[in-house]
Design a protein around this motif. Structure first.
Motif, PDB file in Angstrom:
ATOM      1  N   ASP A  62       0.878  -1.164   0.000  1.00  0.00           N
ATOM      2  CA  ASP A  62       0.000   0.000   0.000  1.00  0.00           C
ATOM      3  C   ASP A  62       0.923   1.224   0.000  1.00  0.00           C
ATOM      4  N   ILE A  63       0.663   2.160  -0.883  1.00  0.00           N
ATOM      5  CA  ILE A  63       1.535   3.335  -0.987  1.00  0.00           C
ATOM      6  C   ILE A  63       1.469   4.182   0.274  1.00  0.00           C
ATOM      7  N   ARG A  69       4.632   6.844   3.943  1.00  0.00           N
ATOM      8  CA  ARG A  69       4.578   6.229   2.611  1.00  0.00           C
ATOM      9  C   ARG A  69       5.504   5.011   2.620  1.00  0.00           C
ATOM     10  N   SER A  70       5.200   4.057   1.786  1.00  0.00           N
ATOM     11  CA  SER A  70       5.943   2.795   1.782  1.00  0.00           C
ATOM     12  C   SER A  70       7.195   2.814   0.903  1.00  0.00           C
ATOM     13  N   ALA A  74       9.850  -0.082  -0.545  1.00  0.00           N
ATOM     14  CA  ALA A  74      10.000  -0.323  -1.987  1.00  0.00           C
ATOM     15  C   ALA A  74      11.472  -0.279  -2.380  1.00  0.00           C
ATOM     16  N   PHE A  86       2.521  -1.998  -6.149  1.00  0.00           N
ATOM     17  CA  PHE A  86       1.902  -1.006  -5.283  1.00  0.00           C
ATOM     18  C   PHE A  86       0.399  -1.189  -5.323  1.00  0.00           C
ATOM     19  N   THR A  88      -3.167   1.088  -4.126  1.00  0.00           N
ATOM     20  CA  THR A  88      -3.570   2.407  -3.660  1.00  0.00           C
ATOM     21  C   THR A  88      -5.040   2.653  -3.935  1.00  0.00           C
ATOM     22  N   PRO A  95       3.133   6.448  -6.551  1.00  0.00           N
ATOM     23  CA  PRO A  95       4.539   6.254  -6.191  1.00  0.00           C
ATOM     24  C   PRO A  95       5.406   7.358  -6.789  1.00  0.00           C
ATOM     25  N   VAL A 104       0.806  -0.682 -10.496  1.00  0.00           N
ATOM     26  CA  VAL A 104      -0.045  -0.148  -9.437  1.00  0.00           C
ATOM     27  C   VAL A 104      -1.424  -0.775  -9.565  1.00  0.00           C
TER      28      VAL A 104
END
Length: 124
Positions: A62-63, A69-70, A74, A86, A88, A95, A104
């Motif tokens: 999950d972004i 934020r991830s 990543a 990703f 979202t 991203p 995504v």
């Protein structure tokens, strides 16, 4: 498994998702596809620990994780050569540009879309 989910049977998946209901739905989808939920992380810290521990084939990130934020996870996955996708709820934009090559999956996602994206990322 007529929707192609059989292509990912036995794949070990790390799920990074901060919303409990969505994480549970993703876990169910992964298991219904014959894949294995390796771990579920709800925060960036948990995600980083899971990435460092390894043992999975692909990650669903999950972004946005509450107020984080991830992207650090990543970066760590990319450095380790582990494929990831990703997820979202904010459309395809999300991203940072360094990850424009990463697929995504918009939420809410469908099982067939998750299976296809995982299979593609793993070259199956």
């Amino acid at each position: 498994m007529s929707d192609g989910t059989g292509r990912i049977a036995g794949v070990r998946v790390l799920i990074v998702e901060d919303e409990t209901i969505i994480a549970m739905a993703a876990e169910d989808m992964v298991e219904d596809m014959g894949a294995i939920v390796h771990a579920t992380a709800a925060s960036l810290g948990e995600a980083m620990a899971a990435v460092a521990a390894g043992g999975f084939d692909i990650a669903l990130l999950d972004i946005n994780l509450h107020d984080e934020r991830s992207m650090p996870a990543a970066h760590a996955l990319e450095l380790g050569g582990t494929p990831f996708l990703f997820t979202t709820g904010y459309g395809s934009g999300g991203p940072d540009p360094a990850f424009s090559h990463v697929p995504v999956l918009p939420k809410p996602y469908r099982q067939a879309d998750v299976a296809a994206a995982i299979a593609t990322a793993l070259g199956r």
